[in-house]
Scaffold this active site. Sequence first.
Site, PDB file in Angstrom:
ATOM      1  N   ASN A   1       1.035  -1.391   0.132  1.00  0.00           N
ATOM      2  CA  ASN A   1       0.421  -0.119  -0.123  1.00  0.00           C
ATOM      3  C   ASN A   1       1.244   1.125  -0.031  1.00  0.00           C
ATOM      4  O   ASN A   1       1.884   1.374   0.966  1.00  0.00           O
ATOM      5  CB  ASN A   1      -1.267   0.053   1.538  1.00  0.00           C
ATOM      6  CG  ASN A   1      -1.688   0.890   1.633  1.00  0.00           C
ATOM      7  OD1 ASN A   1      -1.514   1.623   0.554  1.00  0.00           O
ATOM      8  ND2 ASN A   1      -2.799   1.312   2.633  1.00  0.00           N
TER       9      ASN A   1
ATOM     10  N   GLU B   1      -5.127  -4.024  10.307  1.00  0.00           N
ATOM     11  CA  GLU B   1      -4.221  -3.770  11.072  1.00  0.00           C
ATOM     12  C   GLU B   1      -4.969  -2.670  12.072  1.00  0.00           C
ATOM     13  O   GLU B   1      -5.392  -1.919  11.897  1.00  0.00           O
ATOM     14  CB  GLU B   1      -3.842  -2.270   9.824  1.00  0.00           C
ATOM     15  CG  GLU B   1      -3.913  -3.355   8.187  1.00  0.00           C
ATOM     16  CD  GLU B   1      -3.069  -2.159   7.525  1.00  0.00           C
ATOM     17  OE1 GLU B   1      -2.095  -2.114   7.094  1.00  0.00           O
ATOM     18  OE2 GLU B   1      -4.023  -1.389   6.937  1.00  0.00           O
TER      19      GLU B   1
ATOM     20  N   HIS C   1      -9.518   1.760   5.427  1.00  0.00           N
ATOM     21  CA  HIS C   1      -7.829   1.993   5.945  1.00  0.00           C
ATOM     22  C   HIS C   1      -8.492   2.744   6.919  1.00  0.00           C
ATOM     23  O   HIS C   1      -8.839   3.305   6.963  1.00  0.00           O
ATOM     24  CB  HIS C   1      -6.601   2.441   4.625  1.00  0.00           C
ATOM     25  CG  HIS C   1      -5.821   1.957   6.015  1.00  0.00           C
ATOM     26  ND1 HIS C   1      -5.003   3.061   6.134  1.00  0.00           N
ATOM     27  CD2 HIS C   1      -4.516   0.880   5.144  1.00  0.00           C
ATOM     28  CE1 HIS C   1      -3.708   2.389   6.307  1.00  0.00           C
ATOM     29  NE2 HIS C   1      -3.831   2.043   5.966  1.00  0.00           N
TER      30      HIS C   1
ATOM     31  N   GLY D   1       2.868   2.353  10.461  1.00  0.00           N
ATOM     32  CA  GLY D   1       3.826   3.542  11.069  1.00  0.00           C
ATOM     33  C   GLY D   1       3.942   4.022  12.200  1.00  0.00           C
ATOM     34  O   GLY D   1       5.238   4.164  11.817  1.00  0.00           O
TER      35      GLY D   1
ATOM     36  N   SER E   1       3.686  -2.045  10.259  1.00  0.00           N
ATOM     37  CA  SER E   1       5.514  -2.397  10.581  1.00  0.00           C
ATOM     38  C   SER E   1       5.619  -3.880  10.172  1.00  0.00           C
ATOM     39  O   SER E   1       6.584  -4.325  10.883  1.00  0.00           O
ATOM     40  CB  SER E   1       5.452  -1.757  11.884  1.00  0.00           C
ATOM     41  OG  SER E   1       4.978  -0.518  12.049  1.00  0.00           O
TER      42      SER E   1
ATOM     43  N   GLU F   1      -6.901   4.931   7.906  1.00  0.00           N
ATOM     44  CA  GLU F   1      -6.217   6.282   7.733  1.00  0.00           C
ATOM     45  C   GLU F   1      -7.704   6.635   6.867  1.00  0.00           C
ATOM     46  O   GLU F   1      -8.130   8.161   7.442  1.00  0.00           O
ATOM     47  CB  GLU F   1      -5.057   6.239   7.009  1.00  0.00           C
ATOM     48  CG  GLU F   1      -3.967   5.894   7.391  1.00  0.00           C
ATOM     49  CD  GLU F   1      -3.014   5.412   6.594  1.00  0.00           C
ATOM     50  OE1 GLU F   1      -2.768   5.261   5.342  1.00  0.00           O
ATOM     51  OE2 GLU F   1      -1.939   5.197   7.418  1.00  0.00           O
TER      52      GLU F   1
ATOM     53  N   LYS G   1       0.568   3.968  -0.233  1.00  0.00           N
ATOM     54  CA  LYS G   1      -0.554   5.371   0.273  1.00  0.00           C
ATOM     55  C   LYS G   1      -0.246   7.245  -0.655  1.00  0.00           C
ATOM     56  O   LYS G   1      -0.334   6.526  -1.871  1.00  0.00           O
ATOM     57  CB  LYS G   1       0.329   5.772   1.727  1.00  0.00           C
ATOM     58  CG  LYS G   1      -0.172   4.076   2.725  1.00  0.00           C
ATOM     59  CD  LYS G   1       0.257   4.257   4.042  1.00  0.00           C
ATOM     60  CE  LYS G   1       0.142   2.900   5.151  1.00  0.00           C
ATOM     61  NZ  LYS G   1       0.331   2.804   6.018  1.00  0.00           N
TER      62      LYS G   1
END
Length: 251
Positions: free
Chosen positions: A9, A168, A96, A174, A214, A98, A11
Amino acid sequence: MRKNVVAGNWKMNTTLPEGLALAKGLDEALKGKTVNCDVVIGTPFTHLASVAAAIDTTKIGVAAENCADHDKGAYTGEVSAAMLASTGAKYVILGHSERRAYYHETAEILKTKVNLALANGLTPIFCIGEVLEEREAGKHFEVVEEQIKSSLFELSTEDFGKLILAYEPVWAIGTGKTATADQAQEIHAYIRKVVAGKYGQAVADDCSILYGGSCNASNAEELFSKADVDGGLIGGASLSVDKFLPIIEAF
Ligand code: 13P
Protein backbone atom coordinates in the site's frame (compact mmCIF):
# COMPACT_ATOMS: atom_id res chain seq x y z
CA MET A 1 -7.37 -23.47 -0.39
CA ARG A 2 -6.88 -19.86 0.55
CA LYS A 3 -4.15 -17.84 -1.10
CA ASN A 4 -1.15 -16.23 0.48
CA VAL A 5 -0.97 -12.58 -0.51
CA VAL A 6 1.64 -9.90 -0.05
CA ALA A 7 0.18 -6.52 -0.97
CA GLY A 8 1.89 -3.13 -0.92
CA ASN A 9 0.00 0.00 0.00
CA TRP A 10 1.97 2.94 -1.29
CA LYS A 11 -0.46 5.43 0.29
CA MET A 12 0.15 9.03 -0.90
CA ASN A 13 3.73 8.42 -1.93
CA THR A 14 5.64 8.61 -5.24
CA THR A 15 5.18 10.85 -8.23
CA LEU A 16 4.14 9.07 -11.41
CA PRO A 17 7.74 8.62 -12.68
CA GLU A 18 8.83 7.38 -9.24
CA GLY A 19 5.90 5.00 -9.00
CA LEU A 20 6.49 3.64 -12.48
CA ALA A 21 10.15 3.05 -11.67
CA LEU A 22 9.20 1.24 -8.47
CA ALA A 23 6.62 -0.95 -10.22
CA LYS A 24 8.99 -1.77 -13.09
CA GLY A 25 11.78 -2.51 -10.62
CA LEU A 26 9.58 -5.01 -8.81
CA ASP A 27 8.43 -6.53 -12.08
CA GLU A 28 12.06 -6.95 -13.14
CA ALA A 29 13.06 -8.42 -9.78
CA LEU A 30 10.29 -11.03 -9.97
CA LYS A 31 11.07 -12.11 -13.54
CA GLY A 32 11.98 -15.76 -13.68
CA LYS A 33 11.28 -16.15 -9.95
CA THR A 34 8.67 -18.48 -8.54
CA VAL A 35 7.03 -17.00 -5.48
CA ASN A 36 4.66 -18.68 -3.06
CA CYS A 37 2.14 -15.88 -2.78
CA ASP A 38 0.09 -13.50 -4.89
CA VAL A 39 1.79 -10.12 -5.17
CA VAL A 40 -0.23 -6.90 -5.28
CA ILE A 41 0.80 -3.24 -5.38
CA GLY A 42 -1.60 -0.53 -4.28
CA THR A 43 -0.81 2.74 -6.04
CA PRO A 44 -2.29 6.23 -6.12
CA PHE A 45 -5.15 6.65 -8.62
CA THR A 46 -2.94 8.70 -10.95
CA HIS A 47 -0.54 5.78 -11.44
CA LEU A 48 -2.92 2.88 -11.97
CA ALA A 49 -3.28 2.79 -15.75
CA SER A 50 0.41 3.44 -16.44
CA VAL A 51 1.56 0.91 -13.85
CA ALA A 52 -0.86 -1.74 -15.11
CA ALA A 53 0.42 -1.20 -18.67
CA ALA A 54 4.08 -1.31 -17.64
CA ILE A 55 4.21 -4.56 -15.67
CA ASP A 56 3.21 -8.19 -16.06
CA THR A 57 -0.17 -8.07 -14.32
CA THR A 58 -0.41 -11.84 -14.32
CA LYS A 59 2.45 -11.73 -11.76
CA ILE A 60 1.71 -8.49 -9.95
CA GLY A 61 -1.88 -7.40 -9.36
CA VAL A 62 -2.61 -3.69 -9.23
CA ALA A 63 -4.77 -2.22 -6.47
CA ALA A 64 -6.36 1.17 -5.95
CA GLU A 65 -6.35 2.55 -2.43
CA ASN A 66 -9.96 3.75 -2.33
CA CYS A 67 -13.03 4.16 -4.50
CA ALA A 68 -16.10 6.40 -4.53
CA ASP A 69 -19.28 5.48 -2.71
CA HIS A 70 -21.35 6.36 -5.77
CA ASP A 71 -21.68 4.68 -9.11
CA LYS A 72 -21.17 7.78 -11.30
CA GLY A 73 -22.33 11.36 -11.68
CA ALA A 74 -21.83 14.77 -10.15
CA TYR A 75 -19.25 13.92 -7.48
CA THR A 76 -16.37 16.22 -8.38
CA GLY A 77 -12.99 14.73 -7.64
CA GLU A 78 -14.21 11.21 -6.91
CA VAL A 79 -13.08 8.05 -8.71
CA SER A 80 -15.58 5.27 -9.27
CA ALA A 81 -15.06 1.53 -9.04
CA ALA A 82 -15.86 1.24 -12.76
CA MET A 83 -13.14 3.79 -13.55
CA LEU A 84 -10.66 1.81 -11.47
CA ALA A 85 -11.54 -1.44 -13.20
CA SER A 86 -11.05 0.25 -16.57
CA THR A 87 -7.41 1.04 -15.70
CA GLY A 88 -6.50 -2.62 -15.32
CA ALA A 89 -6.62 -2.53 -11.51
CA LYS A 90 -7.96 -5.78 -10.05
CA TYR A 91 -8.08 -4.90 -6.36
CA VAL A 92 -9.13 -2.00 -4.17
CA ILE A 93 -8.08 -1.36 -0.59
CA LEU A 94 -11.15 -0.30 1.41
CA GLY A 95 -11.69 0.62 5.04
CA HIS A 96 -8.10 1.55 5.74
CA SER A 97 -7.83 3.15 9.18
CA GLU A 98 -6.46 6.32 7.57
CA ARG A 99 -9.63 6.61 5.46
CA ARG A 100 -11.81 5.87 8.49
CA ALA A 101 -9.99 8.37 10.72
CA TYR A 102 -9.12 11.26 8.37
CA TYR A 103 -11.97 11.05 5.84
CA HIS A 104 -14.70 9.91 8.21
CA GLU A 105 -15.59 6.76 6.31
CA THR A 106 -18.31 5.02 8.26
CA ALA A 107 -19.33 1.37 8.24
CA GLU A 108 -22.28 2.33 6.04
CA ILE A 109 -20.13 4.17 3.48
CA LEU A 110 -17.72 1.24 3.41
CA LYS A 111 -20.57 -1.19 2.85
CA THR A 112 -21.54 0.81 -0.25
CA LYS A 113 -17.94 0.93 -1.48
CA VAL A 114 -17.51 -2.83 -1.05
CA ASN A 115 -20.71 -3.45 -3.01
CA LEU A 116 -19.63 -1.14 -5.84
CA ALA A 117 -16.16 -2.69 -5.97
CA LEU A 118 -17.60 -6.20 -6.22
CA ALA A 119 -20.18 -5.13 -8.80
CA ASN A 120 -17.31 -3.89 -10.95
CA GLY A 121 -15.25 -7.05 -10.63
CA LEU A 122 -12.68 -5.65 -8.20
CA THR A 123 -11.41 -7.64 -5.23
CA PRO A 124 -11.76 -5.55 -2.07
CA ILE A 125 -8.90 -5.78 0.41
CA PHE A 126 -10.98 -4.82 3.42
CA CYS A 127 -9.10 -3.41 6.41
CA ILE A 128 -10.12 -3.72 10.04
CA GLY A 129 -8.28 -3.03 13.26
CA GLU A 130 -8.45 -1.42 16.66
CA VAL A 131 -6.78 1.69 18.07
CA LEU A 132 -4.40 1.48 21.02
CA GLU A 133 -6.94 2.39 23.71
CA GLU A 134 -9.23 -0.36 22.48
CA ARG A 135 -6.40 -2.92 22.58
CA GLU A 136 -5.41 -1.78 26.07
CA ALA A 137 -9.00 -2.11 27.22
CA GLY A 138 -9.13 -5.64 25.80
CA LYS A 139 -11.77 -4.60 23.28
CA HIS A 140 -9.91 -5.51 20.09
CA PHE A 141 -11.93 -8.64 19.45
CA GLU A 142 -15.29 -6.89 19.65
CA VAL A 143 -14.02 -3.92 17.61
CA VAL A 144 -12.91 -6.01 14.64
CA GLU A 145 -15.99 -8.19 14.89
CA GLU A 146 -18.22 -5.13 14.68
CA GLN A 147 -16.23 -3.70 11.74
CA ILE A 148 -16.70 -6.94 9.83
CA LYS A 149 -20.37 -7.35 10.71
CA SER A 150 -21.40 -3.78 10.01
CA SER A 151 -19.85 -3.49 6.54
CA LEU A 152 -19.68 -7.04 5.19
CA PHE A 153 -22.32 -9.32 6.68
CA GLU A 154 -25.05 -8.39 4.25
CA LEU A 155 -22.99 -9.82 1.40
CA SER A 156 -24.04 -13.07 -0.20
CA THR A 157 -21.82 -16.05 0.53
CA GLU A 158 -20.56 -15.91 -3.03
CA ASP A 159 -19.57 -12.25 -2.75
CA PHE A 160 -18.03 -12.63 0.70
CA GLY A 161 -15.88 -15.37 -0.78
CA LYS A 162 -14.29 -12.82 -3.13
CA LEU A 163 -12.93 -10.59 -0.36
CA ILE A 164 -9.50 -10.38 1.18
CA LEU A 165 -9.42 -9.18 4.79
CA ALA A 166 -6.53 -7.25 6.31
CA TYR A 167 -6.13 -6.94 10.06
CA GLU A 168 -4.22 -3.74 10.74
CA PRO A 169 -3.96 -2.67 14.37
CA VAL A 170 -3.86 1.12 14.16
CA TRP A 171 -1.16 1.30 16.85
CA ALA A 172 1.16 -0.71 14.63
CA ILE A 173 0.74 1.31 11.44
CA GLY A 174 3.81 3.35 10.61
CA THR A 175 4.99 3.18 14.21
CA GLY A 176 7.65 0.51 13.93
CA LYS A 177 5.71 -1.33 16.65
CA THR A 178 4.50 -4.62 15.17
CA ALA A 179 1.94 -6.91 16.72
CA THR A 180 3.77 -10.03 17.84
CA ALA A 181 3.19 -13.09 15.71
CA ASP A 182 1.19 -14.58 18.60
CA GLN A 183 -1.00 -11.47 18.89
CA ALA A 184 -1.62 -11.57 15.15
CA GLN A 185 -2.42 -15.27 15.18
CA GLU A 186 -4.81 -14.87 18.12
CA ILE A 187 -6.93 -12.22 16.46
CA HIS A 188 -6.71 -13.69 12.94
CA ALA A 189 -8.07 -16.96 14.33
CA TYR A 190 -10.84 -14.97 16.00
CA ILE A 191 -11.67 -13.17 12.75
CA ARG A 192 -11.86 -16.50 10.95
CA LYS A 193 -14.21 -17.77 13.66
CA VAL A 194 -16.46 -14.74 13.21
CA VAL A 195 -16.56 -15.38 9.46
CA ALA A 196 -17.26 -19.08 10.02
CA GLY A 197 -20.15 -18.20 12.33
CA LYS A 198 -21.88 -16.33 9.53
CA TYR A 199 -20.76 -17.98 6.27
CA GLY A 200 -19.63 -21.43 7.41
CA GLN A 201 -16.26 -23.03 8.00
CA ALA A 202 -15.45 -23.66 4.33
CA VAL A 203 -15.82 -19.96 3.41
CA ALA A 204 -13.80 -18.97 6.49
CA ASP A 205 -11.06 -21.45 5.63
CA ASP A 206 -10.84 -20.03 2.10
CA CYS A 207 -10.64 -16.39 3.24
CA SER A 208 -7.19 -14.81 3.09
CA ILE A 209 -6.53 -12.68 6.17
CA LEU A 210 -3.50 -10.42 5.87
CA TYR A 211 -1.61 -8.71 8.67
CA GLY A 212 -0.60 -5.06 8.33
CA GLY A 213 1.33 -2.70 10.58
CA SER A 214 5.10 -2.24 10.50
CA CYS A 215 5.54 -5.54 8.71
CA ASN A 216 9.03 -5.76 7.25
CA ALA A 217 11.73 -8.13 6.07
CA SER A 218 12.79 -8.96 9.64
CA ASN A 219 9.39 -9.91 11.04
CA ALA A 220 7.48 -11.15 7.98
CA GLU A 221 8.65 -14.73 8.14
CA GLU A 222 7.57 -15.21 11.74
CA LEU A 223 4.22 -13.51 11.17
CA PHE A 224 3.53 -15.51 8.00
CA SER A 225 4.45 -18.77 9.72
CA LYS A 226 1.28 -18.52 11.81
CA ALA A 227 -1.61 -20.70 10.71
CA ASP A 228 -4.14 -17.90 10.26
CA VAL A 229 -1.83 -15.20 8.90
CA ASP A 230 -2.09 -15.47 5.13
CA GLY A 231 0.18 -12.62 4.17
CA GLY A 232 0.71 -8.94 4.68
CA LEU A 233 -0.49 -5.48 3.74
CA ILE A 234 2.70 -3.51 3.66
CA GLY A 235 3.03 0.27 3.87
CA GLY A 236 6.48 1.80 4.25
CA ALA A 237 8.40 -1.32 3.31
CA SER A 238 6.56 -1.57 -0.03
CA LEU A 239 8.17 1.66 -1.24
CA SER A 240 11.43 0.05 -2.26
CA VAL A 241 12.08 -3.19 -4.11
CA ASP A 242 14.91 -4.02 -1.70
CA LYS A 243 12.54 -3.94 1.26
CA PHE A 244 9.44 -5.40 -0.40
CA LEU A 245 11.01 -8.37 -2.19
CA PRO A 246 12.25 -10.12 0.98
CA ILE A 247 8.71 -9.86 2.42
CA ILE A 248 7.35 -11.57 -0.71
CA GLU A 249 10.07 -14.18 -0.35
CA ALA A 250 9.22 -14.75 3.31
CA PHE A 251 6.66 -17.27 2.01
P1 13P B 1 3.21 0.34 7.58
O1 13P B 1 3.69 -0.96 6.99
O2 13P B 1 3.97 1.54 7.06
O3 13P B 1 3.13 0.29 9.06
O4 13P B 1 1.72 0.57 7.06
C1 13P B 1 0.82 -0.47 7.15
C2 13P B 1 -0.40 -0.10 6.40
O5 13P B 1 -1.12 0.80 6.80
C3 13P B 1 -0.70 -0.82 5.17
O6 13P B 1 -1.98 -0.55 4.72
